[in-house]
Design a protein around this motif. Structure first.
Motif: not given
Length: 378
Positions: A310-338
């Motif tokens: 919602x904030x289009x927070x560019x400072x969070x891209x690295x953190x969200x990318x880590x979540x997308x690649x490493x989180x074991x929960x599909x719903x969290x990985x998918x939401x991170x990608x979106x």
């Protein structure tokens, strides 16, 4: 002791133990509510969190066979944070709804009601009582309305004269035949501010809520959030206050009467990025005392990802990318990608494409594809 004398003693005692409003109602069947609940069921407007059958929710005698009266209580909670803190571009924050500030209200109200029950039994040893707070079968709002605590607003909240709708409700069913109090006759009149302000149109008409579209409900679900609601969440981590904030009866209302409900700004408005990879232990230590923690960390972390999008927070891209690649929960990985797609930097899109090479879950891959579609938008 006469029952009318006991009633006055209960009222006096309730003030001593921190109950802000108290009312007495009959334990008759809630006939009007029963029809409304049946209609809700037919329309599939229920949240699924409701407890008990329609009969149990509208017939007090099914919960306490000796039931003759119901005592309703209300305790006010704050609408503003005293030491306000704000988001910055470097540290974006989410928000918990006001009803989740401070210690879990279920704990506090149950304590007050248990004290009330014990007081009644001391005065009247033959009393039989059953205490309920929110998670019980009875509708707290229907009981409060019948007991004269307030009237039911178009936003489906009980609105009190003194505290607006910023009150927690609970009740005690008893076998004692108290004289009922009169219901409040106030109403919303022609006002429809809450209906017009609801972000998702969940308030179908005055006093009727489609819980399936209500943001307060949606923030508590554990699956992927339907896409039509993702941009409506804003920075909400748990719950939604919009229909209360716009209510004229709540204008200027802000009571800080109970230390238990005083919000810690760092918890009521938490930083979003630290929430993403919080362990279960860290989550419990920071948020475990909140009523908003009852569904666990998963839906709140999903909502934090959507808030960063919602904030289009560019400072969070690295953190969200880590979540997308490493989180074991599909719903969290998918939401991170979106969310990365919504943020929309070239780095975010590259991260999605890179992660797609290794992702196996079809639901996550679908969300990654949706994230990449933002690249095509002007």
């Amino acid at each position: 002791m006469r029952i009318d004398e006991l009633k006055q003693e209960i009222i006096d005692y309730s003030k001593e133990i921190g109950i802000d409003k108290i009312g007495f109602a009959s334990a008759d069947v809630f006939s009007e509510l029963r029809e409304r609940l049946r209609r809700q069921q037919e329309l599939n407007y229920q949240s699924g969190f409701e407890k008990g059958t329609i009969e149990e929710r509208t017939e007090p005698a099914r919960l306490l066979p000796e039931a003759q009266s119901i005592i309703s209580i209300a305790i006010a909670y704050p609408s503003r944070i005293k030491n306000q803190i704000r988001s910055t571009k470097e540290e974006r924050r989410g928000i918990f709804a006001r009803a989740s500030w401070g210690i879990d209200y279920h704990v506090v109200l149950r304590d007050r009601l248990e004290k009330l029950s014990n007081f009644i039994k001391e005065k009247y040893p033959d009393a039989v009582n059953k205490v309920m707070v929110d998670t019980g079968e009875l509708s707290d709002r229907a009981v409060a309305e019948r007991a004269g605590i307030g009237f039911s607003g178009k936003n489906t909240s009980i609105i009190t004269k003194e505290f607006g709708s910023f009150v927690y409700l609970g009740e005690l069913i008893t076998n004692l035949p108290f004289i009922p109090d009169d219901p409040v006759t106030d109403s919303c009149g022609d006002c429809r501010k809450c209906l017009d302000a609801c972000p998702t149109g969940a308030l179908v008409q005055g006093g009727q809520l489609n819980a399936q579209r209500c943001i307060a409900f949606l923030t508590q679900t554990k699956d992927f959030l339907p896409e039509e609601f993702r941009s409506k969440i804003g920075n909400r981590i748990y719950g939604c206050d919009t229909c209360q904030q716009v209510c004229p009866y709540n204008k200027g209302v802000d009571f800080h009467l109970h230390p238990e409900f005083e919000p810690d700004p760092e918890i009521a408005k938490p930083k979003l990025k630290p929430m993403l990879r919080m362990s279960n232990r860290e989550f419990k230590e920071k948020f475990g005392h909140l009523s908003g923690a009852w569904r666990g960390k998963k839906p709140l972390q999903r909502n934090a990802l959507l808030a960063l999008a919602h904030y289009k927070d560019q400072t969070a891209v690295e953190e969200i990318t880590t979540v997308m690649k490493e989180d074991p929960r599909p719903m969290i990985r998918g939401t991170a990608a979106w969310s990365l797609g919504k943020i929309g930097t070239s780095e975010a899109f590259d991260a999605i494409r890179d992660a797609m090479k290794f992702e196996k879950d079809e639901h996550v891959l679908f969300e990654m594809e949706k994230g990449l579609k933002f690249e095509l938008q002007p």
